[in-house]
Design a protein around this motif. Structure first.
Motif, PDB file in Angstrom:
ATOM      1  N   ALA A  25      17.926  33.952   5.786  1.00  0.00           N
ATOM      2  CA  ALA A  25      19.151  34.162   6.983  1.00  0.00           C
ATOM      3  C   ALA A  25      20.289  33.245   6.385  1.00  0.00           C
ATOM      4  O   ALA A  25      20.177  32.680   5.291  1.00  0.00           O
ATOM      5  CB  ALA A  25      18.610  33.407   8.184  1.00  0.00           C
ATOM      6  N   PHE A  26      21.542  33.204   7.138  1.00  0.00           N
ATOM      7  CA  PHE A  26      22.546  32.469   6.652  1.00  0.00           C
ATOM      8  C   PHE A  26      22.614  31.222   7.606  1.00  0.00           C
ATOM      9  O   PHE A  26      22.310  31.431   8.956  1.00  0.00           O
ATOM     10  CB  PHE A  26      23.947  33.242   7.037  1.00  0.00           C
ATOM     11  CG  PHE A  26      25.449  32.256   7.073  1.00  0.00           C
ATOM     12  CD1 PHE A  26      25.941  32.091   5.854  1.00  0.00           C
ATOM     13  CD2 PHE A  26      25.727  31.609   8.159  1.00  0.00           C
ATOM     14  CE1 PHE A  26      27.047  31.346   5.756  1.00  0.00           C
ATOM     15  CE2 PHE A  26      26.839  30.715   8.068  1.00  0.00           C
ATOM     16  CZ  PHE A  26      27.334  30.656   6.952  1.00  0.00           C
ATOM     17  N   LEU A 106      15.234  37.942   8.207  1.00  0.00           N
ATOM     18  CA  LEU A 106      15.610  37.132   9.451  1.00  0.00           C
ATOM     19  C   LEU A 106      16.979  37.100   9.374  1.00  0.00           C
ATOM     20  O   LEU A 106      17.796  36.449   8.619  1.00  0.00           O
ATOM     21  CB  LEU A 106      14.948  35.809   9.504  1.00  0.00           C
ATOM     22  CG  LEU A 106      15.030  35.117  11.015  1.00  0.00           C
ATOM     23  CD1 LEU A 106      13.975  34.543  11.289  1.00  0.00           C
ATOM     24  CD2 LEU A 106      16.106  34.195  10.966  1.00  0.00           C
ATOM     25  N   SER A 107      17.641  37.625  10.590  1.00  0.00           N
ATOM     26  CA  SER A 107      19.203  37.573  10.993  1.00  0.00           C
ATOM     27  C   SER A 107      20.022  37.931   9.790  1.00  0.00           C
ATOM     28  O   SER A 107      19.969  39.450   9.811  1.00  0.00           O
ATOM     29  CB  SER A 107      19.680  35.965  11.094  1.00  0.00           C
ATOM     30  OG  SER A 107      20.847  36.207  12.094  1.00  0.00           O
ATOM     31  N   MET A 108      20.833  37.384   9.143  1.00  0.00           N
ATOM     32  CA  MET A 108      21.534  37.999   7.901  1.00  0.00           C
ATOM     33  C   MET A 108      20.429  38.652   6.914  1.00  0.00           C
ATOM     34  O   MET A 108      20.780  39.985   6.482  1.00  0.00           O
ATOM     35  CB  MET A 108      22.319  37.109   7.037  1.00  0.00           C
ATOM     36  CG  MET A 108      22.864  37.572   5.713  1.00  0.00           C
ATOM     37  SD  MET A 108      24.014  36.399   4.985  1.00  0.00           S
ATOM     38  CE  MET A 108      22.753  35.523   4.115  1.00  0.00           C
ATOM     39  N   TYR A 111      20.713  42.023   8.185  1.00  0.00           N
ATOM     40  CA  TYR A 111      21.721  43.006   8.030  1.00  0.00           C
ATOM     41  C   TYR A 111      21.716  43.507   6.492  1.00  0.00           C
ATOM     42  O   TYR A 111      21.773  44.558   6.128  1.00  0.00           O
ATOM     43  CB  TYR A 111      22.847  42.012   7.726  1.00  0.00           C
ATOM     44  CG  TYR A 111      23.198  41.382   8.921  1.00  0.00           C
ATOM     45  CD1 TYR A 111      22.548  41.538  10.333  1.00  0.00           C
ATOM     46  CD2 TYR A 111      24.101  39.957   8.954  1.00  0.00           C
ATOM     47  CE1 TYR A 111      22.766  40.753  11.367  1.00  0.00           C
ATOM     48  CE2 TYR A 111      24.418  39.347  10.058  1.00  0.00           C
ATOM     49  CZ  TYR A 111      23.743  39.520  11.357  1.00  0.00           C
ATOM     50  OH  TYR A 111      24.165  38.696  12.498  1.00  0.00           O
ATOM     51  N   ARG A 133      20.314  41.752  14.310  1.00  0.00           N
ATOM     52  CA  ARG A 133      20.917  42.702  15.257  1.00  0.00           C
ATOM     53  C   ARG A 133      21.506  43.819  14.290  1.00  0.00           C
ATOM     54  O   ARG A 133      21.918  43.377  13.310  1.00  0.00           O
ATOM     55  CB  ARG A 133      21.945  42.029  16.061  1.00  0.00           C
ATOM     56  CG  ARG A 133      23.081  41.348  15.327  1.00  0.00           C
ATOM     57  CD  ARG A 133      24.380  41.157  16.148  1.00  0.00           C
ATOM     58  NE  ARG A 133      25.117  40.156  15.504  1.00  0.00           N
ATOM     59  CZ  ARG A 133      25.527  38.905  15.794  1.00  0.00           C
ATOM     60  NH1 ARG A 133      24.782  38.489  16.699  1.00  0.00           N
ATOM     61  NH2 ARG A 133      26.085  37.919  14.939  1.00  0.00           N
ATOM     62  N   ARG A 145      34.381  33.907  11.777  1.00  0.00           N
ATOM     63  CA  ARG A 145      33.689  33.948  10.384  1.00  0.00           C
ATOM     64  C   ARG A 145      34.835  33.154   9.634  1.00  0.00           C
ATOM     65  O   ARG A 145      34.809  32.423   8.690  1.00  0.00           O
ATOM     66  CB  ARG A 145      33.422  35.239   9.790  1.00  0.00           C
ATOM     67  CG  ARG A 145      32.301  35.894  10.732  1.00  0.00           C
ATOM     68  CD  ARG A 145      30.972  35.782  10.049  1.00  0.00           C
ATOM     69  NE  ARG A 145      30.245  36.747  10.714  1.00  0.00           N
ATOM     70  CZ  ARG A 145      28.820  36.495  10.926  1.00  0.00           C
ATOM     71  NH1 ARG A 145      28.427  35.147  10.929  1.00  0.00           N
ATOM     72  NH2 ARG A 145      28.130  37.292  11.410  1.00  0.00           N
ATOM     73  N   MET A 164      26.236  24.952  12.861  1.00  0.00           N
ATOM     74  CA  MET A 164      25.188  26.000  13.204  1.00  0.00           C
ATOM     75  C   MET A 164      23.935  25.481  13.490  1.00  0.00           C
ATOM     76  O   MET A 164      23.173  26.116  14.350  1.00  0.00           O
ATOM     77  CB  MET A 164      24.800  26.609  11.725  1.00  0.00           C
ATOM     78  CG  MET A 164      25.975  27.661  11.335  1.00  0.00           C
ATOM     79  SD  MET A 164      26.176  28.902  12.234  1.00  0.00           S
ATOM     80  CE  MET A 164      24.660  30.022  11.949  1.00  0.00           C
ATOM     81  N   LEU A 168      20.488  27.447  15.782  1.00  0.00           N
ATOM     82  CA  LEU A 168      19.364  27.785  14.935  1.00  0.00           C
ATOM     83  C   LEU A 168      18.246  27.444  15.662  1.00  0.00           C
ATOM     84  O   LEU A 168      17.084  27.971  15.615  1.00  0.00           O
ATOM     85  CB  LEU A 168      19.553  27.251  13.303  1.00  0.00           C
ATOM     86  CG  LEU A 168      20.449  27.545  12.714  1.00  0.00           C
ATOM     87  CD1 LEU A 168      20.806  27.236  11.152  1.00  0.00           C
ATOM     88  CD2 LEU A 168      20.787  29.249  12.441  1.00  0.00           C
ATOM     89  N   MET A 200      29.143  39.126   5.880  1.00  0.00           N
ATOM     90  CA  MET A 200      28.693  39.466   7.132  1.00  0.00           C
ATOM     91  C   MET A 200      29.861  39.984   7.712  1.00  0.00           C
ATOM     92  O   MET A 200      29.680  41.051   8.640  1.00  0.00           O
ATOM     93  CB  MET A 200      28.103  38.207   7.642  1.00  0.00           C
ATOM     94  CG  MET A 200      26.813  37.751   7.163  1.00  0.00           C
ATOM     95  SD  MET A 200      25.920  36.392   8.205  1.00  0.00           S
ATOM     96  CE  MET A 200      26.885  35.141   8.005  1.00  0.00           C
ATOM     97  N   VAL A 227      21.762  33.386  19.391  1.00  0.00           N
ATOM     98  CA  VAL A 227      22.649  34.241  18.435  1.00  0.00           C
ATOM     99  C   VAL A 227      22.202  35.801  18.567  1.00  0.00           C
ATOM    100  O   VAL A 227      23.203  36.611  18.541  1.00  0.00           O
ATOM    101  CB  VAL A 227      22.096  33.694  17.038  1.00  0.00           C
ATOM    102  CG1 VAL A 227      23.048  34.322  15.992  1.00  0.00           C
ATOM    103  CG2 VAL A 227      22.441  32.245  16.844  1.00  0.00           C
ATOM    104  N   HIS A 253      16.394  30.742  17.240  1.00  0.00           N
ATOM    105  CA  HIS A 253      17.024  31.766  16.440  1.00  0.00           C
ATOM    106  C   HIS A 253      16.066  31.959  15.080  1.00  0.00           C
ATOM    107  O   HIS A 253      15.594  32.793  14.558  1.00  0.00           O
ATOM    108  CB  HIS A 253      18.579  31.376  15.825  1.00  0.00           C
ATOM    109  CG  HIS A 253      18.989  32.509  15.184  1.00  0.00           C
ATOM    110  ND1 HIS A 253      19.076  33.761  15.520  1.00  0.00           N
ATOM    111  CD2 HIS A 253      19.595  32.645  13.891  1.00  0.00           C
ATOM    112  CE1 HIS A 253      19.583  34.587  14.369  1.00  0.00           C
ATOM    113  NE2 HIS A 253      20.057  33.734  13.445  1.00  0.00           N
TER     114      HIS A 253
HETATM  115  C1  MLT Z   1      21.929  34.182  10.412  1.00  0.00           C
HETATM  116  O1  MLT Z   1      20.969  33.428  11.024  1.00  0.00           O
HETATM  117  O2  MLT Z   1      21.816  34.761   9.216  1.00  0.00           O
HETATM  118  C2  MLT Z   1      23.307  34.046  10.995  1.00  0.00           C
HETATM  119  O3  MLT Z   1      23.311  33.537  12.201  1.00  0.00           O
HETATM  120  C3  MLT Z   1      23.853  35.554  11.345  1.00  0.00           C
HETATM  121  C4  MLT Z   1      25.030  35.693  11.877  1.00  0.00           C
HETATM  122  O4  MLT Z   1      25.995  34.693  12.054  1.00  0.00           O
HETATM  123  O5  MLT Z   1      25.504  36.691  12.134  1.00  0.00           O
END
Ligand code: MLT
Length: 275
Positions: A25-26, A106-108, A111, A133, A145, A164, A168, A200, A227, A253
Motif C-alpha cells: 500500500a501507500f 492492499l489499497s494501492m 490499484y 477500491r 494528492r 496518514m 491507516l 494514484m 479509506v 485500513h
Molecule cells: C493506500 O493505503 O495505499 C492508500 O491509502 C490508497 C489511497 O490513498 O488511495
C-alpha cells in the motif's frame, strides 16, 4: 523470510510452493507484508515486491524530478503510472520464471493489481483485493494528492506519516504498532512516495473491468476501514463473478498489519478453498 534483489528489483519472500504475490500500500513498502510472510501456509510461496524498484526511474534531465526536503515546490514531471508498476511485476515474475500466480494487494496494491489484470490476465490464477477500491480519484481526491505531494516536498515522509497514520490504523491501535508503521513510512524514499502519489492520482476507473475479472477472488476489508469502507468492498465484490468477501473484525485500513492472524486465516481459507 528472505530479502532478495534481482536486476535491481527488491522483494521479500517466504515459503515454497505455488506463488502468491502481495503488493504493498501507500505510503508503505514491502515491509508491511512481514506479518503474512511470517505466516505462510505449507505449499505456498509468498512474494512481496517493492514497487519503487519496479518503476522506471528517470534522471532529472529526462523529465523526472528528484524531490528534496528543502524544496517547497512539488515535482512537476509525471513520471510513473500504475501500468509502470504492473509492467515491473511482470518483469519480476519473468525473471523468477513464474508463469502464473495468485496476485493481489492492499489499497494501492489493489490499484496495481487492476492495472496488471488489464495488462496480463493470463498471469493470474487468483486475485486478492484487500482494503482497496476500483474507482479513480475524484477531482477533490486529486487535489488532495497534489497537496500531499507539496507536503512531502516541503517536510518529507514524516509529515505524510502524521497525516496518514490516523487513517491507516484504528484509534485504539497499540502504540508499538503505530510506532512500527511510522518507522516503515519514514523509511520510504521520498521519491518513491511522490511517484506513488502521481501514479494514484492518474489511475483510471477499474470498475468496468470487475465483471471480466473471473479468477477466484477474495475481497478483504477491515471492519473499521475509513479509506476504503466495507460498503465499498461489498459493492466491488458484488460485481466480481467468482468472489467472496471477508471482513476483518476490529481492523482499520491496514487490516493485515493490525489483525495479522485474522488476515492470515482469511488468506489461508481462500488459498485452500478458493470457491
Ligand atoms: C493506500 O493505503 O495505499 C492508500 O491509502 C490508497 C489511497 O490513498 O488511495
Amino acid at each position: 523470510m528472505r530479502e532478495h534483489v534481482i536486476d535491481g528489483m527488491r522483494y521479500l519472500a517466504a515459503g515454497a510452493g505455488w506463488p502468491v504475490v502481495l503488493i504493498h500500500a501507500f505510503p508503505l513498502s514491502a515491509e508491511m507484508w512481514r506479518p503474512q510472510l511470517a505466516r505462510v501456509p505449507d505449499g505456498w510461496r509468498f512474494i512481496a515486491p517493492e514497487l519503487s524498484g519496479l518503476a522506471p526511474s528517470l534522471p532529472p534531465e529526462d523529465g523526472g524530478h528528484r524531490i528534496s526536503h528543502n524544496s517547497p515546490s512539488p515535482p512537476s514531471g509525471q513520471r510513473v503510472t500504475m501500468v509502470d508498476y504492473a509492467r515491473g511485476i511482470v518483469r519480476l515474475l519473468d525473471r523468477l520464471e513464474i508463469d502464473q500466480a495468485i496476485i493481489g494487494g492492499l489499497s494501492m496494491g489493489g490499484y496495481v493489481t487492476f492495472a496488471l489484470y488489464r495488462l496480463a490476465p493470463e498471469r493470474f490464477t487468483g486475485i486478492i483485493l484487500a482494503d482497496t477500491r476500483p474507482g479513480a480519484d475524484s477531482p477533490d481526491g486529486r487535489a488532495a494528492r497534489a497537496q500531499m505531494r507539496e507536503l512531502l516536498a516541503a517536510h518529507g515522509p514524516a509529515a505524510i506519516a502524521d497525516q496518514m497514520l490516523p487513517k491507516l490504523l484504528s484509534p485504539d491501535a497499540d502504540t508499538d504498532l503505530v510506532a512500527g508503521v511510522r518507522r516503515m513510512i519514514e523509511d520510504v524514499p521520498p521519491d518513491a512516495m511522490d511517484s506513488a502519489l502521481a501514479a494514484m492520482m492518474e489511475r483510471p476507473d477499474s470498475t468496468p473491468d470487475l465483471p471480466r475479472m473471473s479468477c477466484p477472488t477474495i475481497v478483504i476489508v477491515g471492519e473499521h476501514d475509513q479509506v476504503t469502507p466495507v460498503a465499498e468492498a461489498e459493492r466491488m465484490q458484488a460485481k466480481m463473478p467468482r468472489s467472496r468477501l471477508t471482513i476483518i473484525p476490529g481492523a482499520a485500513h491496514l487490516a493485515n498489519v493490525e489483525r495479522p492472524n485474522e488476515f492470515a486465516q482469511a488468506l489461508h481459507d481462500f488459498l485452500v478453498a478458493p470457491m
